[in-house]
Design a protein around this motif. Structure first.
Motif, PDB file in Angstrom:
ATOM      1  N   GLY A 263       0.812  -1.219   0.000  1.00  0.00           N
ATOM      2  CA  GLY A 263       0.000   0.000   0.000  1.00  0.00           C
ATOM      3  C   GLY A 263       0.839   1.259   0.000  1.00  0.00           C
ATOM      4  O   GLY A 263       2.036   1.245   0.317  1.00  0.00           O
TER       5      GLY A 263
ATOM      6  N   CYS B 217       0.810  15.691  -3.367  1.00  0.00           N
ATOM      7  CA  CYS B 217      -0.291  14.737  -3.439  1.00  0.00           C
ATOM      8  C   CYS B 217      -1.352  15.332  -4.358  1.00  0.00           C
ATOM      9  O   CYS B 217      -1.918  16.381  -4.059  1.00  0.00           O
ATOM     10  CB  CYS B 217      -0.858  14.535  -2.038  1.00  0.00           C
TER      11      CYS B 217
ATOM     12  N   ASN C 231      -5.514  14.824  -0.913  1.00  0.00           N
ATOM     13  CA  ASN C 231      -6.219  14.557   0.333  1.00  0.00           C
ATOM     14  C   ASN C 231      -5.594  15.525   1.331  1.00  0.00           C
ATOM     15  O   ASN C 231      -4.388  15.475   1.522  1.00  0.00           O
ATOM     16  CB  ASN C 231      -5.984  13.106   0.777  1.00  0.00           C
TER      17      ASN C 231
ATOM     18  N   ALA D  10      -2.243   8.426  -5.262  1.00  0.00           N
ATOM     19  CA  ALA D  10      -3.227   7.442  -4.787  1.00  0.00           C
ATOM     20  C   ALA D  10      -4.619   7.661  -5.375  1.00  0.00           C
ATOM     21  O   ALA D  10      -5.391   6.714  -5.528  1.00  0.00           O
ATOM     22  CB  ALA D  10      -3.288   7.460  -3.254  1.00  0.00           C
ATOM     23  N   TYR D  11      -4.933   8.916  -5.730  1.00  0.00           N
ATOM     24  CA  TYR D  11      -6.290   9.212  -6.223  1.00  0.00           C
ATOM     25  C   TYR D  11      -6.333   9.499  -7.729  1.00  0.00           C
ATOM     26  O   TYR D  11      -7.297  10.078  -8.217  1.00  0.00           O
ATOM     27  CB  TYR D  11      -6.870  10.408  -5.440  1.00  0.00           C
TER      28      TYR D  11
ATOM     29  N   SER E 259      -1.473   3.347  -5.549  1.00  0.00           N
ATOM     30  CA  SER E 259      -2.171   2.375  -4.725  1.00  0.00           C
ATOM     31  C   SER E 259      -3.364   1.803  -5.466  1.00  0.00           C
ATOM     32  O   SER E 259      -3.945   2.474  -6.333  1.00  0.00           O
ATOM     33  CB  SER E 259      -2.659   3.109  -3.468  1.00  0.00           C
TER      34      SER E 259
ATOM     35  N   SER F  89      -5.895   1.023  -3.609  1.00  0.00           N
ATOM     36  CA  SER F  89      -6.948   1.238  -2.609  1.00  0.00           C
ATOM     37  C   SER F  89      -8.139   1.994  -3.175  1.00  0.00           C
ATOM     38  O   SER F  89      -9.286   1.612  -2.944  1.00  0.00           O
ATOM     39  CB  SER F  89      -6.392   2.017  -1.414  1.00  0.00           C
ATOM     40  N   LYS F  90      -7.881   3.075  -3.865  1.00  0.00           N
ATOM     41  CA  LYS F  90      -8.994   3.909  -4.311  1.00  0.00           C
ATOM     42  C   LYS F  90      -9.407   3.538  -5.734  1.00  0.00           C
ATOM     43  O   LYS F  90     -10.573   3.649  -6.084  1.00  0.00           O
ATOM     44  CB  LYS F  90      -8.641   5.393  -4.193  1.00  0.00           C
TER      45      LYS F  90
ATOM     46  N   ARG G 263      -5.073  -4.588   0.357  1.00  0.00           N
ATOM     47  CA  ARG G 263      -3.731  -4.044   0.524  1.00  0.00           C
ATOM     48  C   ARG G 263      -2.800  -4.324  -0.660  1.00  0.00           C
ATOM     49  O   ARG G 263      -2.261  -5.414  -0.798  1.00  0.00           O
ATOM     50  CB  ARG G 263      -3.038  -4.564   1.815  1.00  0.00           C
TER      51      ARG G 263
ATOM     52  N   TYR H 185     -12.860  13.905  -2.534  1.00  0.00           N
ATOM     53  CA  TYR H 185     -12.986  14.765  -1.359  1.00  0.00           C
ATOM     54  C   TYR H 185     -13.550  16.123  -1.716  1.00  0.00           C
ATOM     55  O   TYR H 185     -13.225  16.693  -2.762  1.00  0.00           O
ATOM     56  CB  TYR H 185     -11.617  14.962  -0.686  1.00  0.00           C
TER      57      TYR H 185
HETATM   58  N1  PLP Z   1      -1.926   8.551   0.224  1.00  0.00           N
HETATM   59  C1  PLP Z   1      -2.990   9.310   0.454  1.00  0.00           C
HETATM   60  C2  PLP Z   1      -2.963  10.731   0.046  1.00  0.00           C
HETATM   61  C3  PLP Z   1      -4.111   8.798   1.109  1.00  0.00           C
HETATM   62  O1  PLP Z   1      -5.169   9.577   1.346  1.00  0.00           O
HETATM   63  C4  PLP Z   1      -4.111   7.441   1.502  1.00  0.00           C
HETATM   64  C5  PLP Z   1      -5.252   6.838   2.191  1.00  0.00           C
HETATM   65  O2  PLP Z   1      -6.260   7.384   2.485  1.00  0.00           O
HETATM   66  C6  PLP Z   1      -2.987   6.697   1.246  1.00  0.00           C
HETATM   67  C7  PLP Z   1      -1.901   7.272   0.609  1.00  0.00           C
HETATM   68  C8  PLP Z   1      -2.889   5.288   1.715  1.00  0.00           C
HETATM   69  O3  PLP Z   1      -3.170   4.370   0.723  1.00  0.00           O
HETATM   70  P1  PLP Z   1      -3.029   2.833   0.966  1.00  0.00           P
HETATM   71  O4  PLP Z   1      -4.395   2.316   1.327  1.00  0.00           O
HETATM   72  O5  PLP Z   1      -2.540   2.294  -0.338  1.00  0.00           O
HETATM   73  O6  PLP Z   1      -2.059   2.583   2.073  1.00  0.00           O
END
Ligand code: PLP
Length: 392
Positions: free
Chosen positions: A106, A172, A176, A206-207, A235, A237-238, A246, A332
């Protein structure tokens, strides 16, 4: 016993605990209240069917001696996934060599762990407001932190107004907590700055999957010169709802070398293969499927769903005359608290009067005071209800 005393400099992570305390106190006093949570940035849509199929097949392979796998050889990620990631970038016009990618569990781990290759005491530039992990991991590492200010005037996209030289800068985008997205020109200014002062950009993408506006960069490698100064952390994740599965990855282009000629990729690979033993085969097959044709189409449906949630919240705020950032190319919504209210005052108002849980902006840095973050990661039903309540 010698311990890392930098930990004493960490601020108590009171934000989400305080939120939970206030929500629990409200629930205890109003047991029948139907509370809608638009605070935490966790996904709610289930895994896409193509991912579930791929992971199920991988489990069956692991249950058969003929196809069982142990350690991921080398621990940097299977070729099938690194090739799929390189192809994902290629489809967006960015050339990355699969050998520049290291798969991880992650982005959060990589954001923190990458500091190992810089040693302690680096000078780092961090935007404010900010994803708190950047700050805390640097405090742990004993870094010297220089803040650059994001505010309404610069659209929460701070330019490189940094007088000192630095080793690292965090960017970023989509951001976020603010949902702001760097334009090519704004990112180019940071790339030029980094090349001039010899700093490395840690670009947190990540986004990226939330960007729908084709003119906005989804990878820093869309910017000239970035291959010489930028590490990209991303990632599943999103993109694919992997917050509980993970999987992430970091790209370190070969061209990034220290002043004494050491390739940062080699240091990062050494760090990962020494302290990390790879991501499970099952997870990596799921991640590969997320980037396959049907997987990506299904993931995009989930992203469109969240994007519509963002539109619904944004439309309600517009009707209320509340100024906000983000939402268009990010999950967001970063709103200015109305009537000059402070972050916690407006948080309390939304909790007590609308039964909506949000995240107060000051939890993301001093420039977050007077702002509040809402997320689009809720269910459609809850998002619509929240919008109605805001307008009532
Ligand atoms: N980077 C940012 C800006 C995030 O907002 C987040 C999670 O909310 C992450 C990284 C973490 O991502 P991961 O779930 O891959 O650890």
């Amino acid at each position: 016993m010698k311990i890392n005393r930098n930990y004493f400099n960490l601020q108590d992570s009171y934000l989400f605990r305080t939120i939970a305390q206030r929500v629990n106190a409200y629930k205890a006093a109003h047991p029948d209240a139907e509370i809608i949570r638009l605070g935490i940035g966790d996904v709610t849509r289930p895994l896409a069917p193509a991912i579930v199929d791929a992971m199920s097949n991988a489990v069956r392979e692991m249950g058969d001696a003929a196809t069982f796998r142990g350690y991921d050889d080398g621990g940097v990620g299977y070729d099938f996934l690194r090739d799929a990631i390189a192809a994902y970038y290629k489809s967006r016009g960015v050339t990355i060599d699969a050998d520049e990618i290291i798969v991880s569990d992650g982005a959060k781990s990589d954001v923190g762990n990458i500091l190992d290759i810089f040693g302690g005491g680096a000078t780092v530039v961090v935007p404010d407001p900010v994803y708190p992990v950047y700050v805390d991991t640097n405090i742990m590492a004993g870094s010297k932190i220089i803040y650059v200010n994001g505010n309404e005037a610069n659209g929460f996209l701070p330019p490189p107004d940094v007088s000192e030289n630095a080793d690292i800068v965090y960017i970023c985008s989509p951001n976020n907590p603010t949902g702001a997205v760097f334009t090519r020109e704004a990112l180019k200014a940071w790339v030029d700055w980094a090349l001039r002062v010899g700093a490395v950009i840690l670009f947190d993408a990540a986004y990226e999957a939330f960007i729908s506006d084709a003119s906005l960069p989804r990878s820093i490698y869309e910017i000239d010169g970035a291959r010489r100064c930028a590490i990209e952390i991303c990632s599943f994740s999103k993109l694919a709802g992997f917050t509980g599965v993970r999987c992430g990855y970091t790209i370190v282009p070969r061209e990034i070398v220290s002043a004494d000629g050491k390739a940062l990729f080699d240091l990062w690979k050494r760090r990962q293969t020494t302290k990390f033993n790879g991501v499970s085969y099952i997870t990596q097959r799921g991640a590969e499927a997320a980037l396959g044709e049907s997987g990506l189409a299904q993931c995009r449906e989930n992203i469109a769903y969240y994007r519509e949630n963002a539109r619904i919240i944004g439309a309600a705020l517009t009707k209320l005359g509340i100024r906000y950032f983000g939402g268009d190319n990010a999950p967001y919504i970063w709103l200015r608290c109305p009537d000059g209210l402070g972050s916690w005052d407006y948080f309390d108002y939304l909790l007590n009067e609308k039964n909506i849980v949000s995240t107060p902006g000051e939890g993301f840095g001093k420039n977050g005071e007077g702002f509040l973050r809402l997320t689009a990661f809720g269910s459609r039903e809850n998002t619509e209800k929240a919008a109605e309540r805001l307008l009532r």
